[in-house]
Every structure is written in structure tokens, then in C-alpha cells.
Design an enzyme around this catalytic site. Structure first.
Site, mmCIF file in Angstrom:
data_model
loop_
_atom_site.group_PDB
_atom_site.id
_atom_site.type_symbol
_atom_site.label_atom_id
_atom_site.label_comp_id
_atom_site.label_asym_id
_atom_site.label_seq_id
_atom_site.Cartn_x
_atom_site.Cartn_y
_atom_site.Cartn_z
ATOM 1 N N SER A 77 -16.555 -23.574 45.764
ATOM 2 C CA SER A 77 -18.017 -23.498 45.792
ATOM 3 C C SER A 77 -18.610 -24.264 46.970
ATOM 4 O O SER A 77 -19.722 -23.962 47.415
ATOM 5 C CB SER A 77 -18.596 -24.024 44.469
ATOM 6 O OG SER A 77 -18.096 -25.318 44.174
ATOM 7 N N ASN A 78 -17.894 -25.266 47.498
ATOM 8 C CA ASN A 78 -18.348 -25.953 48.708
ATOM 9 C C ASN A 78 -18.089 -25.139 49.968
ATOM 10 O O ASN A 78 -18.614 -25.466 51.028
ATOM 11 C CB ASN A 78 -17.655 -27.316 48.848
ATOM 12 C CG ASN A 78 -18.373 -28.413 48.098
ATOM 13 O OD1 ASN A 78 -19.302 -29.032 48.593
ATOM 14 N ND2 ASN A 78 -17.950 -28.648 46.861
ATOM 15 N N LYS B 200 -9.050 -26.175 37.146
ATOM 16 C CA LYS B 200 -10.045 -27.090 37.698
ATOM 17 C C LYS B 200 -11.236 -27.100 36.752
ATOM 18 O O LYS B 200 -11.868 -26.064 36.513
ATOM 19 C CB LYS B 200 -10.495 -26.654 39.094
ATOM 20 C CG LYS B 200 -11.612 -27.535 39.655
ATOM 21 C CD LYS B 200 -12.167 -27.031 40.977
ATOM 22 C CE LYS B 200 -13.284 -27.965 41.461
ATOM 23 N NZ LYS B 200 -13.911 -27.509 42.713
#
Length: 349
Positions: free
Chosen positions: A73-74, A198
Site C-alpha cells: 500500500s506504500n 501480514k
């Protein structure tokens, strides 16, 4: 109805890089430690910035991280074409191979799509570009009619067809609110080619249950990697048995994140707790401002030469370096910056 547990193995692709993990290495448990979901970097004319990507890769390797995650997502994968995604993975893989001490480092690629077919295609393309594992979200677009059996079958089907093993990515904010509970993740983990999770949901109770219960669904093997998804609970996760963390804040302070684990392993819990407090304080700014805020802090942590790295892709815009948001970020991260600089100095002395 329970999905079938008669799992099939993937057909061998026609093109595989010769210097990536072999099958046995891929299916063994990922190494403990800090994994970094890397930022994406763009040039002023909005092209993928390969030199910046490889420079950052080398920086993270030098900091002692255990693995790299591309297109989390980063990493702004949703802002990239599939060709651009492949170019980023290849750039990271080439940089890792260049550092001979890290040639076998895991490179985990985000492979998130809504259908089994496209997700498998992304896994195939990631493998060809140099990724060793895939990180996969549940298909949340049709969350209103999604049930647990569909989710389990989705992961099992992708795992059976993908040329690389999978990690489950539980991030409700990126999956239309779908939050996998520990029972569902355990059902998914019964597949031998699903090798980790995760937990960006931040639920340490869920994390603890998965650590203790995954061997029960994997024939007694302790080969399933359980990681928290944020730097603000690295220590808390380790206390209940987490194998590591996959934390966006490690783009800025990788050595501080690594050091928490080292202190924990050495039994220095008071020091680990003090460091976790400072990392959590800094990470809160990263959480509040998202990847745009992490990018804004790159020159602050890694020098003014990284000023060009602050630009996200439209429709997002960079935070003004003289604005109130960046000042707040700098003030909130000042403590962990001081620690990170000290750790760099100690490592290079």
C-alpha cells in the site's frame, strides 16, 4: 461448503529467472525480521524513477532488513501500469543481486486483483520480474456478497496456480472493509503454498492465535510467517510470538525497527520498550498522513538529495516542505530520527 483440500501444484512457467529462490527455499518459512513495503518513486516527468528505487533498495539492505516488499500500500501499485510494476520489481531484484551478501533475500510483490485469473497473472509477471513471493489481498470489491468460503477458495485457487508462494494481506482499509478473522486465515493457511500473513489490521490477539495455531493446520510444521503490519506494534507482536514486521515506517527508520527486534532477542526489554515508544510516536505521523507523509519525510531522514522522491502520482500531491503538515511530521519524528542517525553512525564507525 468447505473448499477442497486436494491442492494442486502450479504448472511450471515457461520463463523463470535462474537466480531467484528455488522451490524448497520459497516454501520454507521466511526469515525473521523487518520487511519494508517500499515506496514508489517517480521522476519530475512522472516516469518510474529506477535510480531512486535502486538507491533506496541499497539503503535498506545496508540497514539489515530481512526482506523487501514491492507494490504494497506504500508502493502506489494502484497508480501504475502492469509494465511499470514489472519494471520496479526488476529494478529491486537487480539491486539485490548486485549486493552478493543479499542475493537470496525475499522480494515479496503485491499481486492484488479481484479475480483469481488476474491475480495469478500478476503472480506470474512478478515471478518473471524477479519476485520470490506474492502478497495478496482478499477480493473485497463485492464485499456485500462475499462469504468466507469464497475467500478461502480464492486464496487456495491462486496458491495452486501461482508460480510463487503467497502471503495473505489482511488490510481492511484496502479491501473494502473485509477483515479476515483468525479462523478464516487458519483455513487459508492449510494450503502449503500459502506461507505467511501480514496483519495490517493491528489485532495482536489475532496475531497470537495464528502463531500458536498455524502448526496445527500445517502438519505440525512451524513454517508459516506471521507479521504485524505496522511499526507501532513491533515489540507487542514479538512478545506474543510474531516472526517479524512488514512496516512502511521502515522506509524512514529501518535500523530503529531492526533494533527493536535485536533488543528483544537479547532480553533487553526496557530498552526495547523505550525504543518502541519512540518508533510508535513517529509511526503515528506516517499512519495519519499515509504514503504521502512518508515520502515527505524522505529528505528529513535520508538527506536533501532525496527531495525529488517526495512526489506521489496524481491525484495526490506532495506536502509543502515549508507547510504545517511537514513541520508536524518533523517534530513528531525528531526523536526516532536522532536514534536512526546514531545507529547509522555506529554501523559506519
Amino acid at each position: 461448503m468447505e473448499p477442497s483440500t486436494n491442492f494442486s501444484m502450479p504448472v511450471t512457467p515457461t520463463h523463470l529467472p535462474s537466480d531467484t529462490f528455488d522451490e524448497q527455499s520459497q516454501l520454507g518459512r521466511l526469515p525473521n525480521g523487518v520487511y519494508v513495503p517500499m515506496l514508489a518513486f517517480f521522476t519530475p516527468d512522472d516516469e518510474v524513477d529506477i535510480p531512486a528505487t535502486q538507491r533506496h533498495t541499497a539503503r535498506l539492505l545496508a540497514a539489515g532488513v530481512s526482506g523487501l516488499v514491492v507494490h504494497g500500500s506504500n508502493g502506489e501499485a494502484v497508480h501504475m501500469s502492469r509494465q511499470e510494476r514489472k519494471s520496479v520489481i526488476k529494478a529491486v531484484a537487480d539491486a539485490v543481486r548486485h549486493e552478493s551478501d543479499h542475493a537470496q533475500m525475499p522480494i515479496i510483490a503485491g499481486c492484488c486483483a479481484q479475480s483469481i485469473r488476474e491475480t495469478v497473472e500478476l503472480c506470474q509477471e512478478s515471478k518473471e520480474a524477479g519476485a520470490t513471493h506474492a502478497l495478496v489481498l482478499p477480493p473485497g470489491y463485492y464485499a456485500g456478497i462475499l462469504n468466507k468460503d469464497i475467500i478461502v477458495d480464492f486464496f487456495h485457487s491462486v496458491a495452486s496456480k501461482s508460480p510463487i508462494p503467497l502471503l495473505v494481506y489482511n488490510f481492511p482499509g484496502a479491501a473494502n472493509g473485509v477483515d479476515l478473522d483468525s479462523d478464516t486465515i487458519l483455513r487459508i493457511a492449510a494450503h502449503p503454498r500459502v506461507v505467511g500473513v501480514k496483519l495490517t489490521c493491528g489485532n495482536t490477539g489475532k496475531l497470537a492465535r495464528l502463531v500458536v495455531d498455524t502448526p496445527k493446520v500445517r502438519n505440525g510444521k512451524h513454517d508459516f510467517f506471521v507479521a504485524g503490519g505496522s511499526a507501532d506494534f513491533v515489540l507487542q507482536g514479538l512478545v506474543v510470538g510474531a516472526h517479524g514486521t512488514i512496516s512502511g515506517f521502515a522506509n524512514l527508520a529501518p535500523r530503529a525497527c531492526v533494533r527493536i527486534g535485536e533488543l528483544f532477542e537479547q532480553g533487553k526489554l526496557a530498552e526495547a520498550r523505550d525504543l518502541q515508544h519512540e518508533v510508535a510516536r513517529g509511526d503515528w505521523l506516517a499512519i495519519r498522513y499515509g504514503f504521502v507523509g512518508v515520502k515527505a519525510a524522505m529528505p528529513y531522514f535520508h538527506g536533501q538529495g532525496e527531495l525529488a522522491c517526495v512526489e506521489p502520482r496524481l491525484p495526490f500531491k506532495s506536502l509543502a516542505q515549508d507547510g504545517d503538515a511537514v513541520k508536524e511530521i518533523q517534530q513528531g519524528m525528531a526523536g526516532v530520527l536522532e536514534i536512526e542517525q546514531r545507529l547509522v553512525a555506529e554501523a559506519t564507525a
